[in-house]
Design an enzyme around this catalytic site. Structure first.
Site, PDB file in Angstrom:
ATOM      1  CB  THR A  11      -0.965   0.013   1.192  1.00  0.00           C
ATOM      2  OG1 THR A  11      -0.231  -0.166   2.415  1.00  0.00           O
ATOM      3  CG2 THR A  11      -2.007  -1.096   1.069  1.00  0.00           C
ATOM      4  CG  ASP A  89       2.972  -6.099  -6.000  1.00  0.00           C
ATOM      5  OD1 ASP A  89       3.980  -6.809  -5.785  1.00  0.00           O
ATOM      6  OD2 ASP A  89       2.282  -5.614  -5.084  1.00  0.00           O
ATOM      7  CG  HIS A 106      -3.036 -15.293  -4.817  1.00  0.00           C
ATOM      8  ND1 HIS A 106      -3.394 -14.431  -3.792  1.00  0.00           N
ATOM      9  CD2 HIS A 106      -3.373 -16.541  -4.380  1.00  0.00           C
ATOM     10  CE1 HIS A 106      -3.915 -15.122  -2.798  1.00  0.00           C
ATOM     11  NE2 HIS A 106      -3.915 -16.400  -3.130  1.00  0.00           N
ATOM     12  CB  CYS A 117      -3.219 -23.074 -26.133  1.00  0.00           C
ATOM     13  SG  CYS A 117      -2.567 -21.397 -26.369  1.00  0.00           S
ATOM     14  CB  CYS A 139      -4.792 -16.993 -27.294  1.00  0.00           C
ATOM     15  SG  CYS A 139      -3.262 -17.947 -27.494  1.00  0.00           S
ATOM     16  CB  CYS A 142      -5.227 -21.472 -29.593  1.00  0.00           C
ATOM     17  SG  CYS A 142      -5.841 -20.866 -27.994  1.00  0.00           S
TER      18      CYS A 142
END
Length: 239
Positions: A11, A89, A106, A117, A139, A142
């Protein structure tokens, strides 16, 4: 020693957290609903809004702060075994933490992925297409749907990433949780894993957490000042 970081450590770099009093989802609960993988895949409007939001995401202009840099000092002192982060980040790597010692639970916003793909593309390349007028860029390999290389609500953590985090929690003598609400699992459960393995638990967070009563030490102070002070204390004690 292993460290877990959450949104609160960033933050001071200008990236808002999610669940704090001024958090993104506290102020706009609908944003959390739109963050689910099912909504993203099913609704082109959600995807278009997400790509526009990525164009101006504060992570791309953010710089590491003193809290990030203090964890680099801890690594260089030989005291930090692993750095587990809930953040997307990459400010830990930008601060100087060794990439191989950062476990990104994450994922990262700095890459895009195809959900069909699995092609990984640097995010700036995809955002350039958005800026040029593609509101939902498919993408390039694909034609499938692309998203940021992050874990959305409804997606499971990658097994190898979670395994590395569990190993780091279970094999340390001290587990430090920084800037995390400790309400999102399985990340929050790493505290319990460390405790069950006999580690001491230290929590540094501006707000109370569900694990405070189990911790050996709780520091409810601004992270930008509290974490560098704690790291200095730990390094001095190890000399």
């Amino acid at each position: 020693m292993s460290v877990l970081t959450g949104a609160g450590i960033s933050t001071d770099s200008g990236i808002p957290d999610y669940r704090g009093p001024q958090g993104v989802w506290t102020k706009n609960p609908q944003a959390a609903v739109n963050a689910t993988i099912d909504r993203y895949l099913a609704d082109p409007d959600v995807r278009r809004a997400s790509w526009q939001a990525r164009l101006t995401h504060p992570a791309f202009g953010a710089e590491p702060n003193g809290a990030h840099r203090s964890l680099v000092d801890l690594e260089h002192a030989g005291l930090r075994r692993a750095l587990i982060t809930q953040n997307i980040d990459e400010l830990h790597q930008l601060a100087g933490s060794a990439p191989e010692k950062v476990i990104e639970l994450h994922g990262t916003i700095r890459r895009a992925e195809c959900v069909s793909c699995d092609l990984i593309t640097p995010m700036p390349e995809v955002l350039a297409r958005v800026s040029a007028g593609e509101d939902d860029p498919p993408c390039p390999r694909c034609g499938g749907i692309q998203k940021s290389n992050t874990i959305s609500f409804g997606q499971a953590l990658k097994s190898e990433v979670l395994g590395a985090a569990l190993d780091a929690a279970r094999s340390c003598d001290v587990f430090v949780a920084v800037g995390s609400s400790l309400t999102v699992h399985p990340a929050a459960g790493l505290c319990g894993e460390a405790l069950d393995a006999g580690a001491q638990l230290v929590i540094v967070n501006a707000e109370p957490t569900p694990y405070d009563s189990f911790a050996d030490r709780v520091i409810n102070e601004p992270i930008g000042q509290a974490l560098p002070a704690l790291v200095k204390e730990l390094i001095d004690a190890a000399r």
